[in-house]
Scaffold this motif. Structure first.
Motif, PDB file in Angstrom:
ATOM      1  N   ALA A  15       0.838  -1.207   0.000  1.00 51.90           N
ATOM      2  CA  ALA A  15       0.000   0.000   0.000  1.00 51.90           C
ATOM      3  C   ALA A  15       0.869   1.252   0.000  1.00 51.90           C
ATOM      4  N   ALA A  16       1.956   1.220   0.746  1.00 54.46           N
ATOM      5  CA  ALA A  16       2.858   2.383   0.797  1.00 54.46           C
ATOM      6  C   ALA A  16       3.447   2.658  -0.581  1.00 54.46           C
ATOM      7  N   GLN A  17       3.792   1.588  -1.303  1.00 52.91           N
ATOM      8  CA  GLN A  17       4.321   1.770  -2.670  1.00 52.91           C
ATOM      9  C   GLN A  17       3.278   2.427  -3.558  1.00 52.91           C
ATOM     10  N   ALA A  18       2.074   1.880  -3.537  1.00 57.21           N
ATOM     11  CA  ALA A  18       1.022   2.396  -4.421  1.00 57.21           C
ATOM     12  C   ALA A  18       0.660   3.835  -4.057  1.00 57.21           C
ATOM     13  N   CYS A  19       0.662   4.132  -2.763  1.00 58.11           N
ATOM     14  CA  CYS A  19       0.286   5.479  -2.317  1.00 58.11           C
ATOM     15  C   CYS A  19       1.487   6.419  -2.312  1.00 58.11           C
ATOM     16  N   ARG A  20       2.643   5.897  -2.725  1.00 53.91           N
ATOM     17  CA  ARG A  20       3.881   6.682  -2.805  1.00 53.91           C
ATOM     18  C   ARG A  20       4.254   7.299  -1.471  1.00 53.91           C
ATOM     19  N   GLN A  21       4.085   6.521  -0.431  1.00 51.29           N
ATOM     20  CA  GLN A  21       4.485   6.957   0.907  1.00 51.29           C
ATOM     21  C   GLN A  21       5.747   6.182   1.280  1.00 51.29           C
ATOM     22  N   THR A  22       6.883   6.772   0.981  1.00 52.19           N
ATOM     23  CA  THR A  22       8.139   6.024   1.076  1.00 52.19           C
ATOM     24  C   THR A  22       8.643   5.880   2.510  1.00 52.19           C
ATOM     25  N   LEU A  23       8.065   6.624   3.450  1.00 55.86           N
ATOM     26  CA  LEU A  23       8.589   6.583   4.819  1.00 55.86           C
ATOM     27  C   LEU A  23       7.786   5.677   5.735  1.00 55.86           C
ATOM     28  N   MET A  24       6.739   5.056   5.204  1.00 56.86           N
ATOM     29  CA  MET A  24       5.917   4.173   6.040  1.00 56.86           C
ATOM     30  C   MET A  24       5.663   2.853   5.327  1.00 56.86           C
ATOM     31  N   GLY A  25       4.958   1.949   5.988  1.00 57.80           N
ATOM     32  CA  GLY A  25       4.562   0.702   5.338  1.00 57.80           C
ATOM     33  C   GLY A  25       5.514  -0.452   5.565  1.00 57.80           C
ATOM     34  N   SER A  26       6.718  -0.168   6.040  1.00 54.30           N
ATOM     35  CA  SER A  26       7.638  -1.250   6.403  1.00 54.30           C
ATOM     36  C   SER A  26       8.552  -0.753   7.522  1.00 54.30           C
ATOM     37  N   LEU A  27       9.148  -1.703   8.206  1.00 53.74           N
ATOM     38  CA  LEU A  27      10.101  -1.366   9.259  1.00 53.74           C
ATOM     39  C   LEU A  27      11.481  -1.714   8.721  1.00 53.74           C
ATOM     40  N   ALA A  28      12.220  -0.691   8.372  1.00 54.79           N
ATOM     41  CA  ALA A  28      13.533  -0.885   7.754  1.00 54.79           C
ATOM     42  C   ALA A  28      14.346   0.386   7.950  1.00 54.79           C
ATOM     43  N   PRO A  29      15.657   0.282   7.886  1.00 53.16           N
ATOM     44  CA  PRO A  29      16.479   1.483   8.025  1.00 53.16           C
ATOM     45  C   PRO A  29      16.050   2.561   7.037  1.00 53.16           C
ATOM     46  N   GLY A  30      15.931   3.788   7.512  1.00 56.20           N
ATOM     47  CA  GLY A  30      15.534   4.910   6.663  1.00 56.20           C
ATOM     48  C   GLY A  30      14.061   5.242   6.713  1.00 56.20           C
ATOM     49  N   LYS A  31      13.243   4.318   7.272  1.00 55.29           N
ATOM     50  CA  LYS A  31      11.795   4.585   7.389  1.00 55.29           C
ATOM     51  C   LYS A  31      11.532   5.331   8.697  1.00 55.29           C
ATOM     52  N   LYS A  32      10.356   5.948   8.782  1.00 59.59           N
ATOM     53  CA  LYS A  32       9.915   6.589  10.027  1.00 59.59           C
ATOM     54  C   LYS A  32       9.228   5.541  10.908  1.00 59.59           C
ATOM     55  N   PRO A  33       9.254   5.753  12.199  1.00 59.98           N
ATOM     56  CA  PRO A  33       8.648   4.750  13.100  1.00 59.98           C
ATOM     57  C   PRO A  33       7.120   4.836  13.171  1.00 59.98           C
ATOM     58  N   TYR A  34       6.460   4.309  12.161  1.00 64.13           N
ATOM     59  CA  TYR A  34       5.004   4.094  12.201  1.00 64.13           C
ATOM     60  C   TYR A  34       4.822   2.617  12.522  1.00 64.13           C
ATOM     61  N   ILE A  35       4.533   2.321  13.780  1.00 62.98           N
ATOM     62  CA  ILE A  35       4.639   0.937  14.240  1.00 62.98           C
ATOM     63  C   ILE A  35       3.386   0.521  15.003  1.00 62.98           C
ATOM     64  N   LEU A  36       2.902  -0.650  14.645  1.00 61.85           N
ATOM     65  CA  LEU A  36       1.765  -1.231  15.348  1.00 61.85           C
ATOM     66  C   LEU A  36       2.300  -2.291  16.316  1.00 61.85           C
ATOM     67  N   VAL A  37       1.846  -2.216  17.559  1.00 59.46           N
ATOM     68  CA  VAL A  37       2.280  -3.179  18.573  1.00 59.46           C
ATOM     69  C   VAL A  37       1.134  -4.164  18.806  1.00 59.46           C
ATOM     70  N   LEU A  38       1.424  -5.447  18.569  1.00 62.44           N
ATOM     71  CA  LEU A  38       0.389  -6.488  18.650  1.00 62.44           C
ATOM     72  C   LEU A  38       0.722  -7.494  19.739  1.00 62.44           C
ATOM     73  N   LYS A  39      -0.324  -8.198  20.156  1.00 59.92           N
ATOM     74  CA  LYS A  39      -0.114  -9.211  21.188  1.00 59.92           C
ATOM     75  C   LYS A  39       0.526 -10.468  20.619  1.00 59.92           C
ATOM     76  N   ASP A  40       0.371 -10.669  19.305  1.00 59.70           N
ATOM     77  CA  ASP A  40       0.797 -11.950  18.714  1.00 59.70           C
ATOM     78  C   ASP A  40       1.394 -11.702  17.330  1.00 59.70           C
ATOM     79  N   ASN A  41       2.006 -12.712  16.777  1.00 64.61           N
ATOM     80  CA  ASN A  41       2.583 -12.667  15.431  1.00 64.61           C
ATOM     81  C   ASN A  41       1.445 -12.699  14.399  1.00 64.61           C
ATOM     82  N   PRO A  42       1.260 -11.632  13.620  1.00 66.58           N
ATOM     83  CA  PRO A  42       0.111 -11.572  12.708  1.00 66.58           C
ATOM     84  C   PRO A  42       0.197 -12.571  11.548  1.00 66.58           C
ATOM     85  N   LEU A  43       1.405 -13.038  11.215  1.00 67.41           N
ATOM     86  CA  LEU A  43       1.513 -14.034  10.133  1.00 67.41           C
ATOM     87  C   LEU A  43       0.946 -15.377  10.571  1.00 67.41           C
TER      88      LEU A  43
END
Ligand code: ZN
Length: 372
Positions: free
Chosen positions: A328-356
């Motif tokens: 979604a971040a790629q399609a919406c051209r939001q390069t600083l969100m949508g993944s947790l990786a070096p260079g991204k901003k900390p937009y982070i969801l904290v969950l009780k369990d592994n969503p996969l």
């Protein structure tokens, strides 16, 4: 759920982390943030700065809804900031608006609303609730320029009608020709804007593919042949299951539906789910968009339901989650969100369990972290 601002220098201890990109789950590590950007996701020592301890929890990227209408329903006078808060409470930090007739919306919230301002539709056809009508291509191109000058972040075009509840497979006529759509895409590109196109029915979807639009919205009743072309194309597909599903799942809201209409909607939904499963197998780039604001589709939580609907239709947990994060971040051209990786901003969801492993954990997030 807590919404917490992350200071520019911080470390976040986690039990598990999914980065939004691959099937890898990192365990018992530390995500470090330096100068407001993620520096490392699998560190073993904390940097200087504030330390969050989520060693009991799982981190993943915060969510993005690729298709909403924040101003809907018009008759509901709820302030937009409250609706924005509903998104944040569901773990959704950004959404792409598919248009309304209110002009540019002012949303006083850390929630990022990507605006089309108003959709472009052909006079005399479907779209009057979504934006501005045009009678020919030159007016459409002028409108693209105007919307860009007003600060639109993408261009929304309505290229077909909506699907009929009375007659299976009817969607109204395709309105813009492929060459008109291509000209709109080219003009939007001058302003560096992507184009999202409402297209239902096979003809409208095929015209979108010919024109090379960025995202195809809905895509109800495309043929399998067209689906193959979509899967082979660069266009993203946003099937918006939620507004159709709501008609069946929330009968109390739709008491005017006759048994025949319910039957048409049921068959339509089944065919759409089949297309999604086949599209996924073919490699179509599917995104989660809810059409929130449409009847029965609530702002915020509907994105979690849409992710479940995509998964139930046949997307793997990984693909269903990517549909609302990295893809979604790629399609919406939001390069600083949508993944947790070096260079991204900390937009982070904290969950009780592994969503996969347990995708339903998205329904009860513990916290949403956003950049300060
Ligand atoms: Zn819409």
């Amino acid at each position: 759920m807590q919404i917490i601002e992350v200071p520019d220098q911080a470390s976040i201890k986690y039990g598990q982390l999914w980065d939004g990109l691959s099937e890898i789950i990192y365990s018992n590590g530390i995500l470090n943030i330096t100068n407001g950007f993620i520096k490392a996701i699998n560190a073993h020592t904390s940097k200087e700065g504030f330390v969050f301890d989520y060693s009991h929890a799982t981190l993943m990227p915060a969510l993005i809804d690729s298709h909403i209408h924040l101003a809907f329903p018009y008759e509901d006078t709820q302030p937009l900031a409250q609706r924005a808060q509903q998104y944040l409470q569901a773990g959704v930090v950004a959404a792409r608006d598919g248009g309304n007739t209110c002009g540019k919306l002012s949303v006083n919230s850390p929630f990022l609303l990507l605006q089309s301002i108003g959709a472009i539709y052909k006079k005399g056809h479907y779209g009057s609730a979504l934006g501005y009508s045009v009678t020919n291509l030159s007016q459409a191109l002028q409108l693209v320029d105007k919307l860009a000058s007003l600060g639109a972040q993408h261009i929304k075009v309505v290229a077909s009608g909506i699907f009929s509840f009375k007659s299976y497979g009817k969607t109204g006529t395709a309105t813009f020709s492929a060459s008109e759509l291509r000209s709109i895409v080219d003009r939007a590109a001058v302003h560096k804007l992507p184009v999202m196109v409402h297209a239902s029915g096979d003809e409208a979807v095929r015209r979108c593919l010919e024109a090379g639009v960025d995202t195809i919205e809905h895509g109800y009743f495309m043929t399998r042949e067209t689906l193959k072309r979509l899967a082979a194309s660069d266009s993203y597909w946003i099937p918006t299951l939620s507004p159709v599903n709501a008609q069946l799942a929330k009968p109390e809201l739709f008491d005017a539906l006759t048994p025949t209409m319910r039957d048409v909607i049921t068959r339509s939904l089944i065919y759409h789910q089949e297309l999604i499963a086949e599209g996924f197998a073919l490699g179509a780039k599917i995104l989660a968009g809810t059409d929130a604001g449409a009847p029965g589709v609530l702002h915020g939580i509907s994105l979690i339901e849409e992710i479940m609907l995509l998964h139930n239709a046949g997307l793997s947990p990984l693909a269903a989650l990517q549909a609302a994060t990295s893809r979604a971040a790629q399609a919406c051209r939001q390069t600083l969100m949508g993944s947790l990786a070096p260079g991204k901003k900390p937009y982070i969801l904290v969950l009780k369990d592994n969503p996969l492993k347990n995708i339903k954990t998205l329904f009860s997030p513990e916290a949403l972290l956003i950049p300060a």
